[in-house]
Design an enzyme around this catalytic site. Structure first.
Site, PDB file in Angstrom:
ATOM      1  CG  ASP A  87      -2.371   1.044   1.012  1.00 35.00           C
ATOM      2  OD1 ASP A  87      -2.093   1.583   0.141  1.00 35.00           O
ATOM      3  OD2 ASP A  87      -2.856   1.116   2.118  1.00 35.00           O
ATOM      4  CB  ALA A  88       3.461   2.280  -2.180  1.00 36.33           C
ATOM      5  CE  LYS A  89      -3.860   4.726   0.430  1.00 41.92           C
ATOM      6  NZ  LYS A  89      -3.158   3.815   1.457  1.00 41.92           N
ATOM      7  NE  ARG A  90       5.863   5.617  -2.798  1.00 42.84           N
ATOM      8  CZ  ARG A  90       6.149   6.091  -1.478  1.00 42.84           C
ATOM      9  NH1 ARG A  90       5.428   7.046  -1.086  1.00 42.84           N
ATOM     10  NH2 ARG A  90       6.991   5.483  -0.855  1.00 42.84           N
TER      11      ARG A  90
END
Length: 259
Positions: A87-90
């Site tokens: 879960d990085a949401k880059r």
């Protein structure tokens, strides 16, 4: 094997759609030095009930270089049959995204990663040609502020429907990477779900955020959707084991949204 096939097999084998969120907090764990053993214990006790694991980059990054080392150590010892969703949401321009993709899919070899689609399809493309991998684009997040943009209308369509076009385009182009969406359980109303196609969903918002599992009942979906619980396993009802809590949530999910 494509990511969707691996995840579907795991859901079938476990009869569980539970995604176990890994959000380590030193302030609730007796200090940073306790985190590696805590993560190992959570994984060891919950993996048999987990359709997937979801480590959240923010919690590891907040612990500095040692936190990233902990993440790498943990990833190297995860059960191979359980998909890992980072879960990085880059979100960045395409050239920078190439290095995020290399970091997550090549160096850490996670199965999937969450991305923010705000910069457009071309910024997703560096992630789209990785065989056996997947991305989840933020469509309807679980926070109230999802109403500020995601659930606003542009003409006769919601913004999250424009996000869904990324899934459609990648599928139509035959890209190697599977593409799904993040749809928060707290905001998964009938109006939202009726406009969501049968792409894989990562569904946060159960447990501490108060999402209602009945939102997913009877929708006729066939995609390998997973429903995440993080704090509800790691930091709630501490008199119970992590395995007991994972089993409870897996059964609660199955009652409303069978695997």
């Amino acid at each position: 094997m494509r990511y969707g096939e691996k995840l579907s097999k795991r859901i079938k084998d476990t009869n569980s759609r539970l995604c176990v969120g890994l959000d380590p907090r030193p302030d609730l764990s007796g200090g940073m030095e306790k985190i590696p053993d805590l993560l190992k214990q959570v994984v060891d006790e919950t993996w048999e009930y987990a359709a997937a694991f979801k480590p959240n980059m923010a919690y590891f990054e907040a612990m500095g270089l040692r936190g990233l080392e902990m993440l790498e150590e943990m990833l190297g010892n995860m059960p191979k049959e359980v998909p890992i969703i980072l879960d990085a949401k880059r979100s960045d321009i395409g050239e920078t995204q190439k290095y995020y993709a290399k970091s997550y899919f090549e160096n850490w070899n996670v199965d999937a990663v969450t991305l923010n689609p705000f910069l457009g399809y071309d910024t997703m493309e560096p992630f789209l040609d990785w065989e056996g991998k997947a991305i989840y684009v933020l469509a309807v997040t679980s926070n109230p502020g999802s109403a500020d943009f995601q659930r606003q209308m542009v003409g006769d369509r919601y913004v999250f429907e424009l996000v869904q076009d990324i899934c459609r385009r990648a599928h139509e182009e035959g890209r190697k990477t599977d593409v799904g969406m993040v749809v928060g359980l707290t905001n998964a109303s009938d109006d939202v779900l009726s406009r969501i196609d049968d792409y894989p969903l990562l569904i946060p918002g159960l447990g501490a955020q108060g999402g209602d599992l009945e939102n997913m009942a009877g929708k006729g979906r066939t995609a390998p959707d997973t429903i995440n619980v993080s704090r509800g396993i790691m930091y709630k009802d501490m008199e119970k084991s992590f395995g007991e809590k994972a089993k409870f949530w897996a059964e609660q999910i199955a009652a409303s949204y069978p695997a």
